[in-house]
Design an enzyme around this catalytic site. Structure first.
Site, PDB file in Angstrom:
ATOM      1  N   TYR A 101      -1.221  -1.786   8.799  1.00 20.03           N
ATOM      2  CA  TYR A 101      -2.052  -1.390   7.411  1.00 20.03           C
ATOM      3  C   TYR A 101      -1.704  -2.183   6.909  1.00 20.03           C
ATOM      4  CZ  TYR A 101      -2.341   0.593   2.703  1.00 20.03           C
ATOM      5  OH  TYR A 101      -2.189   1.223   1.765  1.00 20.03           O
ATOM      6  N   GLU A 189      -6.172  -3.895  -0.541  1.00 18.40           N
ATOM      7  CA  GLU A 189      -5.588  -3.063   1.376  1.00 18.40           C
ATOM      8  C   GLU A 189      -6.836  -3.497   2.052  1.00 18.40           C
ATOM      9  OE1 GLU A 189      -5.001   1.208   1.658  1.00 18.40           O
ATOM     10  OE2 GLU A 189      -7.262   1.004   2.601  1.00 18.40           O
TER      11      GLU A 189
END
Ligand code: GDP
Ligand code: MN
Length: 379
Positions: A101, A189
């Site tokens: 992530y 993101e």
């Protein structure tokens, strides 16, 4: 402004961030043709403005034409958390060794950019933050200093990725930081950021939010703006150039200045009511703007009363009052209106409103009184 995944990936690609080749399509036939062109295996991915598409059945691997057709048929029209899929993105499937992530966002309290990197990707970062917060390596970046390669490297090392991913991760994070800052983003993101068995690091998903305030300096944003999901009220307000946020209460709110509009929303809550919206009509509260604002509020079926809260500064109270009276002559308003005018020429403003007072229009001299009355009328 929230970007769809494929728009985010196209944006990333302009910063040389590795993403998969793909095509955005809106019909099953086009999906199959795109999949055939790209070559199997492909991934068929729902393009909606919500996360968790994988879990909802909106991300599927296809090994051949028949499967591409089957998945496109299933995903197009699928309801994902209330969002109906109208577009699918077909991309070349990737082999995955590990899922990570990575993100940049603004930490307003720290007045710095916040970078987050975790070896536990692919799942929602909120759940990682809850169950295993130490698994997220965070850095705060002073926007003046920027992100150096050295800092990026120690950040990556702190995240304990597979060491084979470190060089690729540093490279992508530096590019992502540039994209995030130069691109005027509120959020960039990548989840998952993947390590391939071959050792390359690659962005498999993209979640990007542009800061709408920077729209004036990005010509290309028109396209993104056109694909934004707004509720009907927000769309109408947007078309009139009003700063409006839809809420789910029953007291329509109109105020001049964002700060006063926020205080108005707060005070409605404080006296036991619930605001139907936030609406800042800005400095020049003339009849035109007021009529537009009243129209937007009037079209909201949940609105049972309207609270107009004006503080006269450069815009004088009597001008605002005249604006309201003129606007009321143009727009047929259903809900009763409570007005509080204070500041420059408030007396004159109230006198004008007094001439037009009725059970549908009343003026109160304080904010709290006006709020209480509006909330009472909404019951
Ligand atoms: P989200 O569920 O909306 O976040 O959609 P993602 O784009 O993140 O995809 C969800 C999951 O599908 C990923 O975490 C992967 O596990 C899987 N996935 C997506 N693309 C591929 C791919 O190209 N190959 C493989 N093997 N899995 C993929
Ligand atoms: Mn994802």
């Amino acid at each position: 402004m929230d970007l769809l995944e494929y728009q985010g990936k196209q944006f990333f690609a302009t910063y040389d961030i590795p993403v998969s080749e793909g095509e955005a399509v809106t019909t099953v036939e086009d999906a199959v043709a795109a999949a055939d062109r790209i070559g199997y295996p492909v991934v068929v991915k729902a393009q909606v403005h919500v996360g968790g598409r994988g879990k909802a059945g909106g991300v599927k691997l296809a090994a051949n034409t028949a499967e591409a057709r089957e998945h496109a048929e299933f995903i197009l029209g699928l309801d994902i958390k209330g969002h109906i899929v109208k577009t699918v993105w077909i991309e070349s499937a990737s082999d995955i060794a590990e899922e990570y992530y990575a993100s940049f966002t603004l930490d307003r309290a720290a007045k710095k950019h916040l970078g987050m990197l975790s070896a536990e990707g692919g799942v929602e970062i909120e759940s990682v933050a809850e169950t295993n917060p130490d698994a997220i390596a965070k850095i705060w970046i002073d926007p003046v200093d920027g992100l150096s390669e050295e800092t990026a490297r120690s950040w990556v090392e702190a995240a304990n990725l597979n060491p084979a991913a470190n060089d690729g991760a540093v490279d992508i994070l530096l590019k992502l930081y540039r994209a995030y800052t130069e691109g005027d983003c509120d959020l960039c993101e990548i989840n998952p950021l993947i390590l391939k068995p071959t050792g390359e690091v690659h962005a498999l998903d993209a979640k990007v939010t542009f800061d709408g305030n920077a729209e004036f300096r990005h010509e290309g944003w028109d396209v993104i703006d056109a694909t934004q999901i707004r509720d009907e009220r927000e769309q109408a307000a947007h078309d009139k150039g009003l700063q409006y946020v839809g809420l789910d209460g029953s007291v329509g709110v109109i105020a001049n200045g964002a700060g006063l509009a926020m205080s108005t929303v707060d005070i409605v809550n404080q006296v036991g009511g619930s605001p139907a919206n936030f609406l800042d009509i800005g400095g020049g509260a003339n009849a035109e703007v007021m009529a537009g604002a009243l129209e937007v509020i009037n079209n909201d079926p949940n609105v049972k009363s309207i609270f107009i809260n004006i503080f006269g500064g450069i815009t004088k109270g009597d001008e605002v009052a005249n604006g309201i009276v003129t606007a009321l002559g143009r727009v047929q308003i259903d809900a009763p209106i409570v007005i509080r005018i204070d500041g420059t020429n408030a007396e004159q403003g109230r006198a004008i409103l007094a001439e037009h007072a009725s059970d549908k229009l009343q003026s109160k001299s304080t904010m709290i009184e006006a709020a209480k009355t509006a909330v009472e009328l909404a019951k």
